[in-house]
Structures are given as C-alpha cells and as structure tokens.
Enzyme design. Sequence first.
Site, short mmCIF file in Angstrom:
data_model
loop_
_atom_site.label_atom_id
_atom_site.label_comp_id
_atom_site.label_asym_id
_atom_site.label_seq_id
_atom_site.Cartn_x
_atom_site.Cartn_y
_atom_site.Cartn_z
N LYS A 186 0.88 -1.18 0.00
CA LYS A 186 0.00 0.00 0.00
C LYS A 186 0.91 1.22 0.00
O LYS A 186 1.44 1.60 1.03
CB LYS A 186 -0.89 -0.02 1.25
CG LYS A 186 -2.29 0.55 1.08
CD LYS A 186 -2.34 1.99 0.65
CE LYS A 186 -2.20 2.94 1.82
NZ LYS A 186 -1.98 4.33 1.37
N GLU A 262 8.45 1.27 11.73
CA GLU A 262 9.44 2.35 11.76
C GLU A 262 8.66 3.65 11.77
O GLU A 262 8.02 4.01 10.80
CB GLU A 262 10.37 2.24 10.55
CG GLU A 262 11.07 0.89 10.56
CD GLU A 262 12.32 0.82 9.71
OE1 GLU A 262 12.55 1.72 8.90
OE2 GLU A 262 13.05 -0.17 9.88
N CYS A 296 12.78 10.88 8.57
CA CYS A 296 12.50 10.44 9.94
C CYS A 296 13.71 10.64 10.84
O CYS A 296 13.58 10.86 12.03
CB CYS A 296 12.08 8.98 9.94
SG CYS A 296 13.26 7.92 9.11
N GLU A 395 7.28 16.09 16.34
CA GLU A 395 7.95 15.94 15.05
C GLU A 395 7.33 16.90 14.05
O GLU A 395 6.14 16.85 13.80
CB GLU A 395 7.79 14.50 14.55
CG GLU A 395 8.49 14.25 13.24
CD GLU A 395 8.30 12.83 12.74
OE1 GLU A 395 7.16 12.33 12.74
OE2 GLU A 395 9.30 12.21 12.33
P1 NAI Z 1 1.23 8.25 7.77
O1 NAI Z 1 1.29 7.44 9.00
O2 NAI Z 1 0.21 9.31 7.66
O3 NAI Z 1 0.99 7.33 6.51
C1 NAI Z 1 1.83 6.24 6.21
C2 NAI Z 1 1.04 5.19 5.46
O4 NAI Z 1 0.06 4.63 6.32
C3 NAI Z 1 0.29 5.72 4.25
O5 NAI Z 1 0.40 4.76 3.22
C4 NAI Z 1 -1.14 5.82 4.75
O6 NAI Z 1 -2.11 5.71 3.74
C5 NAI Z 1 -1.20 4.64 5.69
N1 NAI Z 1 -2.23 4.74 6.73
C6 NAI Z 1 -2.70 5.85 7.33
N2 NAI Z 1 -3.65 5.54 8.23
C7 NAI Z 1 -3.78 4.19 8.20
C8 NAI Z 1 -4.60 3.25 8.89
N3 NAI Z 1 -5.50 3.64 9.80
N4 NAI Z 1 -4.46 1.94 8.61
C9 NAI Z 1 -3.55 1.54 7.71
N5 NAI Z 1 -2.77 2.36 7.00
C10 NAI Z 1 -2.88 3.68 7.25
O7 NAI Z 1 2.69 8.82 7.57
P2 NAI Z 1 3.19 9.80 6.43
O8 NAI Z 1 2.63 11.14 6.71
O9 NAI Z 1 2.98 9.19 5.09
O10 NAI Z 1 4.77 9.78 6.67
C11 NAI Z 1 5.39 10.63 7.55
C12 NAI Z 1 5.72 9.90 8.83
O11 NAI Z 1 6.50 8.75 8.59
C13 NAI Z 1 6.54 10.72 9.80
O12 NAI Z 1 6.01 10.63 11.08
C14 NAI Z 1 7.90 10.06 9.77
O13 NAI Z 1 8.65 10.22 10.91
C15 NAI Z 1 7.56 8.66 9.51
N6 NAI Z 1 8.70 7.98 8.92
C16 NAI Z 1 9.43 7.10 9.68
C17 NAI Z 1 10.55 6.48 9.17
C18 NAI Z 1 11.32 5.51 9.99
O14 NAI Z 1 12.10 4.77 9.42
N7 NAI Z 1 11.18 5.47 11.28
C19 NAI Z 1 11.01 6.78 7.82
C20 NAI Z 1 10.18 7.70 7.10
C21 NAI Z 1 9.07 8.27 7.65
#
Ligand code: NAI
Length: 491
Positions: A186, A262, A296, A395
């Site tokens: 996804k 992550e 991140c 963040e």
């Molecule tokens: P997000 O959590 O809003 O979305 C990520 C994915 O989850 C998307 O594909 C979204 O459609 C899906 N999603 C959202 N709600 C969901 C649900 N209820 N059930 C299942 N899937 C769902 O995150 P976003 O805004 O796309 O990315 C930014 C975030 O990602 C930041 O918080 C960042 O820190 C984190 N991140 C962490 C990394 C790591 O390695 N720790 C690396 C890159 C980003």
Amino acid sequence: MNVQTPSEKLVKPFDCQHYINGRYFPSEKGSTFDNINPATQEIIGSVAEGGKKEVDLAVAAARRALNGRWKNMTADERIRIIRKVGDIILERKDELARLETLDTGKPLSLSSTLDIPRAAFNFHFFADFMRGAGTEAYQTDDLAINYAIRRPVGVVGLINPWNLPLLLLTWKLAPCLAAGNTAVIKPAELTPMTATLLGEICHDAGMPDGVVNIVHGFGPDSAGAALSEHPDVDAISFTGETTTGKVIMEAASKTLKKLSFELGGKNPNIIFADADMDEAVSTSLKSSFVNQGEVCMSGSRIYVEREAYDEFLNKFVEKTKKLKVGDPFDPDTNIGALISSEHTERVMNYIELAKREGGNILTGGKRPEGQESGCFLEPTIITGLSRNSRLIKEEIFGPVVTVIPFDDEEEVIAQANDTHYGLSATLWTNDLRRAHRVAGQIESGMVWVNSWFLRDLRTPFGGMKQSGLGREGGIHSLEFFSELTNICIKL
Ligand code: NAI
Ligand code: MG
C-alpha cells in the site's frame, strides 16, 4: 499476457492503477483521486482508489503465489529475479527519478542520486545477503542435536510513507521477497507513481504473477485499514507516523499479525565544543534540511555546547541562507517543495507558534517570495524556545530546526532523552571516550557519531520508545520476514 503497462502511457497524465496478480486494474467502482505535483500544485494524474475489494483480490493472489510458483522455484531462481528487479531499476533510473520528483517535490538531484539508486541497491543487497544467511544449530553432548530451519512468514502487507517513497518501499519489499514471502503493497496516497511502475518492473524481471501486488488508496476506511485488518495477512511492515502505528497495531491484533514499525522521530543533534565545527556545520545542514527536512532521522533538535554556540550558529545560519529553495528540476536547487499544501500549512503553524512563544527566527520562517504556486518553505532556524515548547517535543517533518545551548554532558543527555521518541541521535565530538559514553546513554535505536545517514544495510535500523517496533536491515530484516522452526533430534 494482458499487461497494460504504465510506461506505454508515460505521457501526462500518469494514471496509477492497482497491480494485482500481474495485471494493472482500475478500482472496481472506477473511483479515483487526483495526484498533485506539490511544486506546481497541478494535477499530474489520477490514482485508483482501492478498498476492501481490491485488497481481498490482492491478498488472494499473494496467497496463491506463496503456495504456488514462488514456493516451487529454487532459492537461486528467486534470488536471480530479485537481483533483476534491481538491475531494471538502474536501467530505468532517470524515468523513476523524474516520477519521484514530480510526486514528492524533492530535488531531482536527490531522487537521482539517493532514492532510486538505493531502491536498486536494496534488491541487490538482500539478494546477496540471502545467499550467505544461515540458521542456528546446537549439539547437546551426544544426546541431541537441534537445528532451525527458516520459512517465509506468508503474505505480508507493506504500508509506506511519502517522504522516500521507492527507497522505503523497496527496503521492505526486497527482504520480504528474498525470505520467500509474497507481498501486498500500500503506497502512500500522495506518492503512488514509482510504486506503480515497480509492478511493471517486477513483471519484466520475471516475477511470477501474484508475488508482488500493489493496491492504492488511503489509510482509514480505505486500502490501508483493509490490509492491516485482513485475516489472511500474516505480517505487516509499516513505516509512517507513530499515531498511525498505534491504529494499525490495534487492527492487526485481531489475528495477531507479526509487526515491524518504523515510526516518527524527534532526533537530537548534539554538538560538543571540541568537534570539528566546519564539518558539524556542513553535515548539520544536511541532517536539518535535506529532503526538505522530511526525513525520519532528521536532527531537528540541535544542542550546542555553550562555548561553541555562537560560532556554530553564525556559520550554520550563514550557510543555511545560501541554500536555494525552488524548482526541484533545477540542478542548483537544494530544497524542493514540501509534500502538500496541508503539510506546508502544518509546518507554518509550528513557525507561528514559535513566534507567539517568543522564539527568534534567525533565518527563514516564511514562504519564499515569487514561489507562491508551490509548497515551498524557506529553511528555518529557531532559538530561544523553552524546553517544553511543542516545537521541541513534536515531530515537525519539515525544514525547521531549533537550536539550544547546553553547559554539560549530563544535562544534554537528559534533554536529548526527554521525549517519547527514540529513533536516532547525532553526536559531534573528537573526544573518543565521550563519544562512547554519550552514545551509550542516548535512548535511541541509532547514534551517528561525527556523521549522519551513513548507511550500511547490514546494521539494525529502527527506533526505541514510540519510534518503532523491531529492527530492519541485514539479518534483522530476515528475522522479521521469516519464521524459524527448531527441529530437535535425539541421537
Ligand atoms: P502516515 O502514517 O500518515 O501514513 C503512512 C502510510 O500509512 C500511508 O500509506 C497511509 O495511507 C497509511 N495509513 C494511514 N492511516 C492508516 C490506517 N489507519 N491503517 C492503515 N494504514 C494507514 O505517515 P506519512 O505522513 O505518510 O509519513 C510521515 C511519517 O512517517 C513521519 O512521522 C515520519 O517520521 C515517519 N517515517 C518514519 C521512518 C522511519 O524509518 N522510522 C522513515 C520515514 C518516515
Ligand atoms: Mg503526489
């Protein structure tokens, strides 16, 4: 074979369809949403909006492939196909980098040197890694011998964020496939294009139908939720926000799926006065602003030892002012567009809050003049905030950093650890003993000493506290993507 390839229609608009069982499909009801280029706010294509129906089809296809053609291949054949995916990504590097930049707004100079080459390397690395991976064996005197065999977990859901779309997706997909699993992906709704093309690339590499499936859509009440609660999905690897991780964990608990998360970070970048200041400044420029700060691991809380505070800040502000914000396709651009107007608004709100709290904006803090049509924001350095400011706690995920002076080691360790997050930290010092001492006390999954984002894919990557669950990378990825069965034989 009826594969309707996206590259045949790489002319605009780029319509992202689902890729299920080796074929591209629109949504059953034909529903789509717009894909927007954040640098121009123009609509650059449409995205099929998937839901339960599409996820059901994809999971069923993945299950058939898992027990069928993928399982029946030799490990050598699987590894050859996985390597081939990496080869084709490199062959199509320019096209993929262009799509990634259109989708995210990040500079082409970054997508073409980081995102896409790393995506290819993810496949090459895990293909090679698999060849060398063994398991455990123990002998108990002449009584018994124990050995473990490794098997796939099954059908795995891979849910991805928008900041490093293809890089992070393939960081999961490559080890997932190398361990013999099949996948339902996804992609983030904001960045569907390179994932869509990856379907075709997998097909061209000889990947059997159903091994890799891609369903587009949103999170809640959409494809993301359908995948994370699907009873026939065995595991979920998710990268995204901490709050989303909590929702996915709850959905996945019903069938006790294996989970790897992550999540977010609020990472300290600690600069001691004995550090090589010029190097600390130039690397901090990257850890603060590369990819518009949408990383991140970005070191968004900068702590500088008081003796070096003025020197660091003067040099850091001076260099930040020289960063060029704008057209991601301009080779001179350092900082492109943020992912969306909503996100830009969110980041701007933090800057407004800093002003209300009496913070000093040393540079940036506004949209660059003459570029109002895109989601641009100047790199921003803020000082003078209290320890409890939301800018220090939350963040921001944008080109905004705070700088705070400190007086001693113990104090800065306490401040660094004063957060629910624990993803990464950066330390700048030339004192060997201090580097070891401090690194061992910072509560984070990764500590960079006199460096940042210097990746070796064999190392454990992930966060502690609310920054994640488990580690990925090398053997750690393999552990997550496989099940061990211990076999005990009495001698
Ligand atoms: P997000 O959590 O809003 O979305 C990520 C994915 O989850 C998307 O594909 C979204 O459609 C899906 N999603 C959202 N709600 C969901 C649900 N209820 N059930 C299942 N899937 C769902 O995150 P976003 O805004 O796309 O990315 C930014 C975030 O990602 C930041 O918080 C960042 O820190 C984190 N991140 C962490 C990394 C790591 O390695 N720790 C690396 C890159 C980003
Ligand atoms: Mg987009």
